[in-house]
Scaffold this motif. Structure first.
Motif, PDB file in Angstrom:
ATOM      1  N   SER A  68      30.686  41.777  33.151  1.00 32.87           N
ATOM      2  CA  SER A  68      29.769  42.804  33.631  1.00 32.87           C
ATOM      3  C   SER A  68      28.476  42.174  34.143  1.00 32.87           C
ATOM      4  CB  SER A  68      29.457  43.799  32.505  1.00 32.87           C
ATOM      5  OG  SER A  68      30.616  44.517  32.129  1.00 32.87           O
ATOM      6  N   GLU A  69      27.988  41.169  33.435  1.00 31.89           N
ATOM      7  CA  GLU A  69      26.790  40.463  33.895  1.00 31.89           C
ATOM      8  C   GLU A  69      27.031  39.804  35.248  1.00 31.89           C
ATOM      9  OE1 GLU A  69      25.951  37.819  30.690  1.00 31.89           O
ATOM     10  OE2 GLU A  69      24.891  39.338  29.493  1.00 31.89           O
ATOM     11  N   ASN A  70      28.225  39.241  35.420  1.00 30.96           N
ATOM     12  CA  ASN A  70      28.559  38.614  36.701  1.00 30.96           C
ATOM     13  C   ASN A  70      28.610  39.652  37.824  1.00 30.96           C
ATOM     14  OD1 ASN A  70      28.773  36.108  35.466  1.00 30.96           O
ATOM     15  ND2 ASN A  70      30.990  36.254  35.188  1.00 30.96           N
ATOM     16  N   LEU A  71      29.146  40.833  37.516  1.00 31.90           N
ATOM     17  CA  LEU A  71      29.212  41.906  38.518  1.00 31.90           C
ATOM     18  C   LEU A  71      27.806  42.336  38.931  1.00 31.90           C
ATOM     19  CD1 LEU A  71      32.059  44.126  36.981  1.00 31.90           C
ATOM     20  CD2 LEU A  71      32.217  42.751  39.067  1.00 31.90           C
ATOM     21  N   ILE A  72      26.924  42.423  37.934  1.00 30.39           N
ATOM     22  CA  ILE A  72      25.539  42.814  38.234  1.00 30.39           C
ATOM     23  C   ILE A  72      24.862  41.745  39.081  1.00 30.39           C
ATOM     24  CG2 ILE A  72      23.275  43.285  37.213  1.00 30.39           C
ATOM     25  CD1 ILE A  72      24.827  44.374  34.722  1.00 30.39           C
ATOM     26  N   ALA A  73      24.999  40.500  38.666  1.00 29.95           N
ATOM     27  CA  ALA A  73      24.351  39.399  39.395  1.00 29.95           C
ATOM     28  C   ALA A  73      24.865  39.282  40.824  1.00 29.95           C
ATOM     29  CB  ALA A  73      24.578  38.087  38.646  1.00 29.95           C
ATOM     30  N   ALA A  74      26.117  39.682  41.040  1.00 24.29           N
ATOM     31  CA  ALA A  74      26.717  39.593  42.372  1.00 24.29           C
ATOM     32  C   ALA A  74      26.333  40.776  43.263  1.00 24.29           C
ATOM     33  CB  ALA A  74      28.233  39.507  42.255  1.00 24.29           C
ATOM     34  N   GLY A  75      25.547  41.700  42.727  1.00 23.26           N
ATOM     35  CA  GLY A  75      25.110  42.826  43.526  1.00 23.26           C
ATOM     36  C   GLY A  75      26.169  43.894  43.724  1.00 23.26           C
ATOM     37  N   ARG A  76      27.140  43.961  42.820  1.00 17.71           N
ATOM     38  CA  ARG A  76      28.244  44.916  42.958  1.00 17.71           C
ATOM     39  C   ARG A  76      28.046  46.180  42.133  1.00 17.71           C
ATOM     40  NH1 ARG A  76      33.478  41.299  41.833  1.00 17.71           N
ATOM     41  NH2 ARG A  76      34.476  43.345  42.131  1.00 17.71           N
ATOM     42  N   VAL A  77      26.929  46.255  41.422  1.00 18.86           N
ATOM     43  CA  VAL A  77      26.660  47.412  40.560  1.00 18.86           C
ATOM     44  C   VAL A  77      25.465  48.190  41.091  1.00 18.86           C
ATOM     45  CG1 VAL A  77      26.101  48.172  38.220  1.00 18.86           C
ATOM     46  CG2 VAL A  77      27.588  46.170  38.568  1.00 18.86           C
ATOM     47  N   GLU A  78      25.612  49.507  41.137  1.00 16.89           N
ATOM     48  CA  GLU A  78      24.512  50.377  41.561  1.00 16.89           C
ATOM     49  C   GLU A  78      24.142  51.324  40.436  1.00 16.89           C
ATOM     50  OE1 GLU A  78      25.497  52.450  45.118  1.00 16.89           O
ATOM     51  OE2 GLU A  78      25.698  50.647  46.342  1.00 16.89           O
ATOM     52  N   VAL A  79      22.864  51.582  40.311  1.00 18.23           N
ATOM     53  CA  VAL A  79      22.357  52.600  39.394  1.00 18.23           C
ATOM     54  C   VAL A  79      21.582  53.606  40.227  1.00 18.23           C
ATOM     55  CG1 VAL A  79      20.876  53.099  37.413  1.00 18.23           C
ATOM     56  CG2 VAL A  79      22.245  50.995  37.450  1.00 18.23           C
ATOM     57  N   ASN A  80      22.017  54.841  40.188  1.00 19.44           N
ATOM     58  CA  ASN A  80      21.393  55.910  40.988  1.00 19.44           C
ATOM     59  C   ASN A  80      21.335  55.557  42.477  1.00 19.44           C
ATOM     60  OD1 ASN A  80      20.945  57.283  38.544  1.00 19.44           O
ATOM     61  ND2 ASN A  80      18.961  56.286  38.271  1.00 19.44           N
TER      62      ASN A  80
END
Length: 255
Positions: free
Chosen positions: A29-41
């Protein structure tokens, strides 16, 4: 984990909630966030310290994720003869026999008439259920119908062009002939439409002169019945829930 499990006013770390929701391990999950693949709102988040509040909407690669693990989503292949009610007032066989095996208080999303079998969603997520079941949101459903008589190309065209019924104009979004028996006794037709009107597929086929012998709903939005047998249930996958949640959010859901 649910948001109720944490009373911290600042929320819970995004990667922790993603892992608890079964999206991926915390490290992935941290890797997904760091890769810019996660959005919040709707905004890309790359900082690992980001905390999520109950009202926040999270998505990965554009697909919404359900952070609240108290929500349950089940697919049922409803058999013929079962009414789409949790407790039928007339004592007919109902959905109670299927939902009783779950701890959660599940209810059905929309309805299938007693003589129609196929894909029915059971859930305890009222907000999503409202969006998926309400006709104005136009969730597509696909049915396979065995009908009397030999269906022609002209009949298929009439189904998609549309016609008037007693409660207004109706047209299938898609229709195609699957098989037409050599003896012309019966044909198989696939119909896709977004209308939620009562018994609409049966009424449409009656109108074009081909009464239904057997009717099965094979698809509901992004969900496919697959090989699930009549009377069987299964939990939706994380991917399937994400697709449903994405539809709900696109149509105004606040979750």
């Amino acid at each position: 984990m649910t948001f109720a499990d944490s009373e911290q006013p600042e929320g819970v770390r995004l990667q922790k909630l993603m892992a608890a929701a079964g999206v991926a391990s915390r490290r992935v999950s941290e890797n997904l966030i760091a890769a810019g693949r996660v959005e919040v709102n709707g905004e890309v988040v790359t900082e690992l310290g980001r905390r999520v509040m109950p009202e926040d909407q999270v998505s990965v690669d554009g697909v919404a994720i359900q952070l609240d693990t108290s929500r349950r989503y089940v697919m049922l292949n409803k058999p013929v003869g079962i009414v789409s009610s949790l407790q039928d007032e007339r004592g007919r066989p109902d959905l109670g026999r299927f939902v009783s095996q779950y701890e959660e208080r599940l209810f059905n999303v929309g309805r299938l008439d007693a003589q129609t079998s196929g894909l029915l969603i059971l859930t305890n997520d009222g907000e999503m259920a409202h969006v998926l079941a309400h006709p104005s949101f136009g969730v597509m459903k696909t049915y396979i119908a065995k009908v009397r008589g030999k269906v022609t190309a002209q009949t298929i065209a009439k189904l998609t062009t549309g016609f008037e019924l007693e409660d207004g104009f109706i047209a299938a979004d898609k229709a195609r002939l699957l098989t037409s028996g050599s003896n012309a006794d019966a044909s198989m037709v696939e119909i896709t439409l977004h209308s939620g009107r009562n018994r609409i597929v049966r009424r449409m086929l009656d109108e074009v002169g081909h009464p239904v012998i057997d009717l099965v709903r094979r698809q509901f939005g992004p969900l496919h019945l697959g090989t699930l047998k009549a009377g069987q249930l299964r939990d939706l996958t994380k991917e399937e829930v994400g697709k449903l949640l994405t539809i709900a959010r696109e149509n105004g859901s606040t979750r």
